[in-house]
Design a protein around this motif. Structure first.
Motif, PDB file in Angstrom:
ATOM      1  N   LYS A   2       0.857  -1.181   0.000  1.00 15.44           N
ATOM      2  CA  LYS A   2       0.000   0.000   0.000  1.00 15.44           C
ATOM      3  C   LYS A   2       0.895   1.233   0.000  1.00 15.44           C
ATOM      4  N   LEU A   3       0.769   2.024  -1.046  1.00 17.67           N
ATOM      5  CA  LEU A   3       1.637   3.191  -1.213  1.00 17.67           C
ATOM      6  C   LEU A   3       0.812   4.471  -1.157  1.00 17.67           C
ATOM      7  N   LEU A   4       1.117   5.327  -0.199  1.00 12.90           N
ATOM      8  CA  LEU A   4       0.469   6.621  -0.074  1.00 12.90           C
ATOM      9  C   LEU A   4       1.360   7.673  -0.744  1.00 12.90           C
ATOM     10  N   ILE A   5       0.808   8.403  -1.717  1.00  9.90           N
ATOM     11  CA  ILE A   5       1.556   9.413  -2.459  1.00  9.90           C
ATOM     12  C   ILE A   5       1.025  10.794  -2.081  1.00  9.90           C
ATOM     13  N   LEU A   6       1.923  11.643  -1.596  1.00  7.44           N
ATOM     14  CA  LEU A   6       1.575  12.987  -1.132  1.00  7.44           C
ATOM     15  C   LEU A   6       2.097  14.019  -2.118  1.00  7.44           C
ATOM     16  N   LEU A   7       1.190  14.827  -2.678  1.00  7.13           N
ATOM     17  CA  LEU A   7       1.541  15.796  -3.714  1.00  7.13           C
ATOM     18  C   LEU A   7       1.071  17.193  -3.345  1.00  7.13           C
ATOM     19  N   SER A   8       1.814  18.192  -3.801  1.00 11.58           N
ATOM     20  CA  SER A   8       1.425  19.581  -3.562  1.00 11.58           C
ATOM     21  C   SER A   8       0.395  20.069  -4.563  1.00 11.58           C
ATOM     22  N   ARG A   9       0.214  19.331  -5.656  1.00 14.32           N
ATOM     23  CA  ARG A   9      -0.778  19.686  -6.672  1.00 14.32           C
ATOM     24  C   ARG A   9      -1.464  18.426  -7.178  1.00 14.32           C
ATOM     25  N   VAL A  10      -2.700  18.557  -7.623  1.00 14.37           N
ATOM     26  CA  VAL A  10      -3.405  17.451  -8.270  1.00 14.37           C
ATOM     27  C   VAL A  10      -2.744  17.212  -9.633  1.00 14.37           C
ATOM     28  N   PRO A  11      -2.307  15.979  -9.916  1.00 15.82           N
ATOM     29  CA  PRO A  11      -1.514  15.749 -11.130  1.00 15.82           C
ATOM     30  C   PRO A  11      -2.338  15.573 -12.414  1.00 15.82           C
ATOM     31  N   TRP A  12      -3.285  16.442 -12.604  1.00 14.03           N
ATOM     32  CA  TRP A  12      -4.034  16.507 -13.863  1.00 14.03           C
ATOM     33  C   TRP A  12      -4.785  17.833 -13.923  1.00 14.03           C
ATOM     34  N   PRO A  13      -4.716  18.580 -15.051  1.00 17.20           N
ATOM     35  CA  PRO A  13      -3.920  18.299 -16.248  1.00 17.20           C
ATOM     36  C   PRO A  13      -2.426  18.471 -15.981  1.00 17.20           C
ATOM     37  N   VAL A  14      -1.600  18.015 -16.929  1.00 18.23           N
ATOM     38  CA  VAL A  14      -0.150  17.962 -16.680  1.00 18.23           C
ATOM     39  C   VAL A  14       0.571  19.113 -17.373  1.00 18.23           C
ATOM     40  N   GLU A  15       0.171  20.340 -17.031  1.00 22.80           N
ATOM     41  CA  GLU A  15       0.775  21.512 -17.668  1.00 22.80           C
ATOM     42  C   GLU A  15       2.013  22.019 -16.933  1.00 22.80           C
ATOM     43  N   LYS A  16       2.360  21.393 -15.802  1.00 24.50           N
ATOM     44  CA  LYS A  16       3.559  21.764 -15.045  1.00 24.50           C
ATOM     45  C   LYS A  16       4.445  20.531 -14.883  1.00 24.50           C
ATOM     46  N   GLY A  17       5.744  20.771 -14.746  1.00 25.31           N
ATOM     47  CA  GLY A  17       6.687  19.664 -14.686  1.00 25.31           C
ATOM     48  C   GLY A  17       6.464  18.721 -13.519  1.00 25.31           C
ATOM     49  N   ASP A  18       6.171  19.261 -12.320  1.00 23.48           N
ATOM     50  CA  ASP A  18       5.958  18.392 -11.170  1.00 23.48           C
ATOM     51  C   ASP A  18       4.698  17.546 -11.336  1.00 23.48           C
ATOM     52  N   LYS A  19       3.675  18.105 -11.978  1.00 24.36           N
ATOM     53  CA  LYS A  19       2.440  17.364 -12.202  1.00 24.36           C
ATOM     54  C   LYS A  19       2.646  16.254 -13.229  1.00 24.36           C
ATOM     55  N   LEU A  20       3.436  16.548 -14.248  1.00 30.15           N
ATOM     56  CA  LEU A  20       3.736  15.537 -15.267  1.00 30.15           C
ATOM     57  C   LEU A  20       4.472  14.353 -14.646  1.00 30.15           C
ATOM     58  N   ARG A  21       5.494  14.637 -13.852  1.00 30.45           N
ATOM     59  CA  ARG A  21       6.258  13.576 -13.186  1.00 30.45           C
ATOM     60  C   ARG A  21       5.366  12.771 -12.247  1.00 30.45           C
ATOM     61  N   ALA A  22       4.539  13.469 -11.475  1.00 30.25           N
ATOM     62  CA  ALA A  22       3.656  12.783 -10.528  1.00 30.25           C
ATOM     63  C   ALA A  22       2.649  11.898 -11.249  1.00 30.25           C
ATOM     64  N   PHE A  23       2.038  12.408 -12.324  1.00 25.55           N
ATOM     65  CA  PHE A  23       1.029  11.624 -13.035  1.00 25.55           C
ATOM     66  C   PHE A  23       1.598  10.305 -13.553  1.00 25.55           C
ATOM     67  N   HIS A  24       2.750  10.381 -14.199  1.00 23.19           N
ATOM     68  CA  HIS A  24       3.302   9.163 -14.787  1.00 23.19           C
ATOM     69  C   HIS A  24       3.850   8.217 -13.721  1.00 23.19           C
ATOM     70  N   GLN A  25       4.314   8.751 -12.612  1.00 18.07           N
ATOM     71  CA  GLN A  25       4.723   7.866 -11.525  1.00 18.07           C
ATOM     72  C   GLN A  25       3.514   7.173 -10.909  1.00 18.07           C
ATOM     73  N   VAL A  26       2.416   7.893 -10.730  1.00 12.33           N
ATOM     74  CA  VAL A  26       1.180   7.265 -10.248  1.00 12.33           C
ATOM     75  C   VAL A  26       0.734   6.181 -11.225  1.00 12.33           C
ATOM     76  N   ARG A  27       0.742   6.522 -12.497  1.00 12.30           N
ATOM     77  CA  ARG A  27       0.307   5.563 -13.534  1.00 12.30           C
ATOM     78  C   ARG A  27       1.150   4.287 -13.510  1.00 12.30           C
ATOM     79  N   CYS A  28       2.450   4.434 -13.488  1.00 12.97           N
ATOM     80  CA  CYS A  28       3.337   3.274 -13.555  1.00 12.97           C
ATOM     81  C   CYS A  28       3.393   2.501 -12.235  1.00 12.97           C
ATOM     82  N   LEU A  29       3.415   3.219 -11.118  1.00 13.83           N
ATOM     83  CA  LEU A  29       3.464   2.543  -9.825  1.00 13.83           C
ATOM     84  C   LEU A  29       2.181   1.786  -9.522  1.00 13.83           C
ATOM     85  N   SER A  30       1.070   2.195 -10.133  1.00  9.55           N
ATOM     86  CA  SER A  30      -0.206   1.495  -9.917  1.00  9.55           C
ATOM     87  C   SER A  30      -0.175   0.077 -10.476  1.00  9.55           C
ATOM     88  N   GLU A  31       0.755  -0.190 -11.398  1.00 10.23           N
ATOM     89  CA  GLU A  31       0.920  -1.547 -11.924  1.00 10.23           C
ATOM     90  C   GLU A  31       1.618  -2.452 -10.918  1.00 10.23           C
TER      91      GLU A  31
END
Length: 392
Positions: A2-31
């Motif tokens: 069970k992985l809890l991910i804490l972010l300073s911004r909601v990672p969608w849409p991905v118009e900022k670099g930190d959101k882009l990194r967070a979104f794809h890490q969430v996507r890949c780690l969910s596998e």
């Protein structure tokens, strides 16, 4: 786990670099793991983001922080010596909600992106990893040099506070990650050798070569409200393009990206298009003959370069940006520092189609070999799992 991910911004849409990194890490780690997402926002409507993220997350908690609350905690940060950005991303309500979520979910590991949320996780007694992402203090120092005179004292204060906080927060976490080796080397921590490199990647199912007419000569993309991108736009239009036009008439430029600052908007002309938000940034790349990222300030790996290279667009950048990318000048990218150097490279690529095509193909092969969200997320998973397995 069970992985809890804490972010300073909601990672969608991905118009900022930190959101882009967070979104794809969430996507890949969910596998690999059961994901519980906790994110902060200042927006009232987040249902589209929740819908997009729900396919990857077991639970999603989004806490809204009002402008009044932000002002109050920035004021407290000012009094207590913490970075002001910590105040922007903190509230007592958010801290309580996070503690409650930890009680309910009983996560095996906590992954925090950026030191600005470290205070929220401070009292939690679970294994945890911090993603510094960039050398934030150095980023602030470089931005200070290009900031208006009245802002320089504020930027200097934030820089000094970030230096102290980057060192202090190190001991709060079991593991530490960062995007690039240059950023790792710039970190003020005494134990920085133990910081793990977790590079960004590219979604190659999305960013891939596209056929179509080339209507734009030169394109630059990014969040156009971000100071390093604002500076890059002004450098490109005010110093580089006039040199190009001395040798090639009628050159046109596209500045594509969300939230264009008034300084960027003022650069618009019959030969310079400032797009603002675009629904599909791939169209901007695909319509363009050359991509240029004339970065003079900032830190970290430029996602815009990875995307353009993945789409087989020949790229030009500065030594500052290439230090994190690691491209080879003259082989898979062109690197120039002065306006004249970059202008010469633009003229060469715009004048020699075969050389531009070869450079685009070499850049595409380079990023495919070195930048993968899936591989970097597997590496991150191994780091976090090692701590979890050591706990009784």
């Amino acid at each position: 786990m069970k992985l809890l991910i804490l972010l300073s911004r909601v990672p969608w849409p991905v118009e900022k670099g930190d959101k882009l990194r967070a979104f794809h890490q969430v996507r890949c780690l969910s596998e690999l793991h059961e994901i519980h997402l906790f994110a902060l926002t200042n927006r009232k409507n987040t249902h589209i983001a929740k819908e997009k993220l729900s396919k990857y997350c077991k639970s999603i908690t989004i806490v809204r922080i009002s402008i009044v609350t932000k002002i109050w905690y920035v004021f407290l940060a000012l009094l207590t010596g913490k970075p002001l950005q910590n105040g922007l991303f903190y509230s007592r309500k958010a801290k309580k909600r996070l503690a409650t979520l930890v009680e309910q979910v009983q996560p095996d590991h906590l992954y925090c992106q950026l030191i600005r949320v470290a205070d929220l996780a401070k009292t939690l007694s679970i294994p945890c990893t911090i993603d510094y992402q960039d050398a934030m203090s150095t980023n602030m120092l470089r931005r200070k040099k290009a900031s208006p005179l009245l802002m320089k004292p504020v930027m200097d204060m934030e820089y000094r506070r970030l230096v102290n906080y980057e060192q202090k927060v190190y001991h709060q976490f079991d593991h530490h990650t960062i995007i690039s080796l240059p950023d790792k080397n710039l970190m003020p921590c005494r134990l920085k050798d133990s910081i793990h490199l977790i590079p960004n990647g590219v979604d190659y199912t999305y960013f891939s070569p596209m056929e179509g007419p080339k209507e734009v000569d030169i394109v630059f993309t990014g969040n156009m409200g971000y100071p390093p991108n604002i500076d890059a736009c002004e450098f490109l239009i005010q110093e580089i393009i006039p040199l190009v036009k001395q040798r090639i008439e009628g050159v046109n430029v596209m500045l594509a990206g969300a939230n264009p600052h008034p300084r960027v908007q003022r650069l618009a002309s019959p030969t310079v298009e400032v797009t603002g938000w675009v629904d599909d940034i791939r169209d901007c790349y695909a319509r363009s003959r050359v991509f240029v990222a004339p970065m003079r300030i900032g830190t970290g790996l430029q996602n815009k370069l990875l995307e353009a290279m993945a789409m087989q667009i020949p790229c030009i950048t500065t030594p500052l940006a290439n230090s994190a990318l690691g491209g080879t000048h003259g082989e898979n990218i062109l690197v120039g520092e002065t306006a004249q150097e970059i202008a010469d490279q633009l003229v060469m690529l715009l004048s020699h189609k075969e050389k531009a095509t070869a450079m685009g193909r070499a850049g595409h092969q380079f990023v495919r070999q070195h930048f993968s969200w899936e591989e970097s997320s597997k590496q991150l998973s191994r780091i976090m799992s090692s701590t979890t397995q050591q706990k009784p």
